[in-house]
Scaffold this motif. Structure first.
Motif, PDB file in Angstrom:
ATOM      1  N   LYS A 129      12.165  28.229   0.126  1.00  0.00           N
ATOM      2  CA  LYS A 129      12.034  26.805   0.814  1.00  0.00           C
ATOM      3  C   LYS A 129      11.376  26.013  -0.631  1.00  0.00           C
ATOM      4  N   CYS A 130      11.665  24.861  -1.154  1.00  0.00           N
ATOM      5  CA  CYS A 130      10.978  23.863  -1.922  1.00  0.00           C
ATOM      6  C   CYS A 130       9.979  23.309  -1.173  1.00  0.00           C
ATOM      7  N   LEU A 131       8.690  23.629  -1.541  1.00  0.00           N
ATOM      8  CA  LEU A 131       7.629  23.077  -0.936  1.00  0.00           C
ATOM      9  C   LEU A 131       6.855  21.582  -1.546  1.00  0.00           C
ATOM     10  N   LEU A 132       7.223  21.490  -2.952  1.00  0.00           N
ATOM     11  CA  LEU A 132       6.559  20.367  -3.567  1.00  0.00           C
ATOM     12  C   LEU A 132       7.559  20.016  -4.773  1.00  0.00           C
ATOM     13  N   THR A 133       7.678  18.829  -4.932  1.00  0.00           N
ATOM     14  CA  THR A 133       8.184  18.335  -6.312  1.00  0.00           C
ATOM     15  C   THR A 133       7.286  17.465  -7.147  1.00  0.00           C
ATOM     16  N   PHE A 134       7.154  17.747  -8.178  1.00  0.00           N
ATOM     17  CA  PHE A 134       6.333  16.876  -9.078  1.00  0.00           C
ATOM     18  C   PHE A 134       7.395  16.103 -10.142  1.00  0.00           C
ATOM     19  N   ASN A 135       6.980  14.720 -10.162  1.00  0.00           N
ATOM     20  CA  ASN A 135       7.923  13.803 -11.095  1.00  0.00           C
ATOM     21  C   ASN A 135       6.793  12.873 -12.049  1.00  0.00           C
ATOM     22  N   GLY A 136       5.970  13.609 -12.451  1.00  0.00           N
ATOM     23  CA  GLY A 136       5.009  12.866 -13.218  1.00  0.00           C
ATOM     24  C   GLY A 136       5.218  12.428 -14.771  1.00  0.00           C
ATOM     25  N   ASP A 137       6.356  13.227 -15.213  1.00  0.00           N
ATOM     26  CA  ASP A 137       6.522  12.807 -16.794  1.00  0.00           C
ATOM     27  C   ASP A 137       7.940  12.516 -16.923  1.00  0.00           C
ATOM     28  N   LYS A 138       8.344  11.667 -17.703  1.00  0.00           N
ATOM     29  CA  LYS A 138       9.589  11.298 -17.857  1.00  0.00           C
ATOM     30  C   LYS A 138      10.407  11.974 -18.927  1.00  0.00           C
ATOM     31  N   LYS A 139       9.748  13.353 -19.193  1.00  0.00           N
ATOM     32  CA  LYS A 139      10.360  14.195 -20.284  1.00  0.00           C
ATOM     33  C   LYS A 139      10.633  15.631 -19.574  1.00  0.00           C
ATOM     34  N   LYS A 140      11.456  16.236 -20.211  1.00  0.00           N
ATOM     35  CA  LYS A 140      11.819  17.531 -19.893  1.00  0.00           C
ATOM     36  C   LYS A 140      10.667  18.451 -19.893  1.00  0.00           C
ATOM     37  N   ILE A 141      10.545  19.179 -18.686  1.00  0.00           N
ATOM     38  CA  ILE A 141       9.346  20.241 -18.615  1.00  0.00           C
ATOM     39  C   ILE A 141       9.652  21.418 -19.317  1.00  0.00           C
ATOM     40  N   THR A 142       9.150  21.680 -20.329  1.00  0.00           N
ATOM     41  CA  THR A 142       9.297  22.826 -21.153  1.00  0.00           C
ATOM     42  C   THR A 142       8.496  24.099 -21.070  1.00  0.00           C
ATOM     43  N   SER A 143       7.496  23.931 -20.230  1.00  0.00           N
ATOM     44  CA  SER A 143       6.452  25.006 -19.940  1.00  0.00           C
ATOM     45  C   SER A 143       5.395  24.905 -18.826  1.00  0.00           C
ATOM     46  N   LEU A 144       5.466  25.936 -18.048  1.00  0.00           N
ATOM     47  CA  LEU A 144       4.392  25.564 -16.722  1.00  0.00           C
ATOM     48  C   LEU A 144       3.733  27.094 -16.446  1.00  0.00           C
ATOM     49  N   ALA A 145       2.538  26.944 -15.853  1.00  0.00           N
ATOM     50  CA  ALA A 145       1.654  28.084 -15.440  1.00  0.00           C
ATOM     51  C   ALA A 145       0.951  27.738 -14.255  1.00  0.00           C
ATOM     52  N   PHE A 146       0.940  29.008 -13.511  1.00  0.00           N
ATOM     53  CA  PHE A 146      -0.054  28.809 -12.544  1.00  0.00           C
ATOM     54  C   PHE A 146      -1.448  29.131 -12.906  1.00  0.00           C
ATOM     55  N   SER A 147      -2.779  28.594 -12.218  1.00  0.00           N
ATOM     56  CA  SER A 147      -4.178  29.052 -12.476  1.00  0.00           C
ATOM     57  C   SER A 147      -4.218  30.511 -11.860  1.00  0.00           C
ATOM     58  N   PRO A 148      -5.186  31.313 -12.654  1.00  0.00           N
ATOM     59  CA  PRO A 148      -5.329  32.491 -11.783  1.00  0.00           C
ATOM     60  C   PRO A 148      -5.148  32.884 -10.429  1.00  0.00           C
ATOM     61  N   ASP A 149      -6.009  31.542  -9.690  1.00  0.00           N
ATOM     62  CA  ASP A 149      -6.145  31.660  -8.160  1.00  0.00           C
ATOM     63  C   ASP A 149      -4.820  31.131  -7.431  1.00  0.00           C
ATOM     64  N   GLY A 150      -3.994  30.467  -8.442  1.00  0.00           N
ATOM     65  CA  GLY A 150      -2.665  30.088  -7.640  1.00  0.00           C
ATOM     66  C   GLY A 150      -2.853  28.636  -7.133  1.00  0.00           C
ATOM     67  N   LYS A 151      -4.173  27.581  -7.165  1.00  0.00           N
ATOM     68  CA  LYS A 151      -4.268  26.467  -6.653  1.00  0.00           C
ATOM     69  C   LYS A 151      -4.061  25.516  -7.740  1.00  0.00           C
ATOM     70  N   LEU A 152      -3.449  25.570  -8.835  1.00  0.00           N
ATOM     71  CA  LEU A 152      -3.271  24.802  -9.922  1.00  0.00           C
ATOM     72  C   LEU A 152      -2.128  25.137 -10.405  1.00  0.00           C
ATOM     73  N   LEU A 153      -1.328  24.104 -10.863  1.00  0.00           N
ATOM     74  CA  LEU A 153      -0.012  24.199 -11.696  1.00  0.00           C
ATOM     75  C   LEU A 153      -0.203  23.379 -13.035  1.00  0.00           C
ATOM     76  N   ALA A 154      -0.104  23.889 -14.136  1.00  0.00           N
ATOM     77  CA  ALA A 154      -0.224  22.983 -15.409  1.00  0.00           C
ATOM     78  C   ALA A 154       1.391  23.010 -15.740  1.00  0.00           C
ATOM     79  N   THR A 155       1.605  21.747 -15.994  1.00  0.00           N
ATOM     80  CA  THR A 155       3.129  21.275 -16.797  1.00  0.00           C
ATOM     81  C   THR A 155       3.086  20.815 -18.190  1.00  0.00           C
ATOM     82  N   ALA A 156       3.759  21.201 -19.072  1.00  0.00           N
ATOM     83  CA  ALA A 156       3.975  20.592 -20.434  1.00  0.00           C
ATOM     84  C   ALA A 156       5.275  20.091 -20.427  1.00  0.00           C
TER      85      ALA A 156
END
Length: 168
Positions: A135-162
């Motif tokens: 199931k999709c839990l969250l959707t992030f629409n913060g950038d109006k550009k293609k999402i080329t990379s992403l990573a979770f923090s080691p504790d899984g509480k943060l998601l970085a997107t580029a």
């Protein structure tokens, strides 16, 4: 295609993985499970999981993935082709389609304990999915550009997107 396992200390070739017929195109992604017992290889033709102790392919998906990742424990394989992602439990062989992007998925990530997976796509959206239910839990629409990379923090509480041609 040729896939080899090397000893990083002395340079000896330890194993040549036998061709299972999956990869006719270049292999573009390889990864070991956390205990080095399994090995994963993906190409434009498909994704394979190998048990290194017996030099045998134990899982194969011929889905022409754009990208694939495996969790640190070697339980979940996340792969994507076009706008669909596939989350496979390698212990059971059960695969779940993660459907929700409208354009090609470009980036994938699995959090540290394997409970969450993330996808980023050309549709300018990143999504977090529950690995058990799909199931999709969250959707992030913060950038109006293609999402080329992403990573979770080691504790899984943060998601970085580029995003394409942008800063983190």
């Amino acid at each position: 295609t040729s896939t080899r396992i090397w000893d990083a200390e002395n340079g000896n070739c330890l194993l040549i993985l036998q061709d299972s017929g999956t990869h006719n195109n270049d292999i573009h992604s390889v990864k070991f499970s956390h205990n080095s017992s399994n090995f994963f290889a993906s190409s434009g033709d498909g994704v394979e999981s190998w048990n290194l102790s017996v030099n045998r392919c134990i899982y194969k998906r011929l889905a022409k993935p754009y990208h694939s990742v495996v969790d640190r424990y070697g339980q979940y394989l996340l792969s994507a082709n076009s706008e669909k992602a596939f989350l496979t439990d390698l212990n059971t062989g059960v695969s779940t389609e993660l459907i929700g992007h409208s354009r090609m998925i470009l980036s994938l990530a699995i959090n540290g304990d394997g409970s969450l997976v993330a996808t980023g796509a050309w549709d300018y959206v990143a999504k977090i999915w529950d690995s058990k239910s799909g199931k999709c839990l969250l959707t992030f629409n913060g950038d109006k550009k293609k999402i080329t990379s992403l990573a979770f923090s080691p504790d899984g509480k943060l998601l970085a997107t580029a995003a394409s041609k942008s800063k983190v």
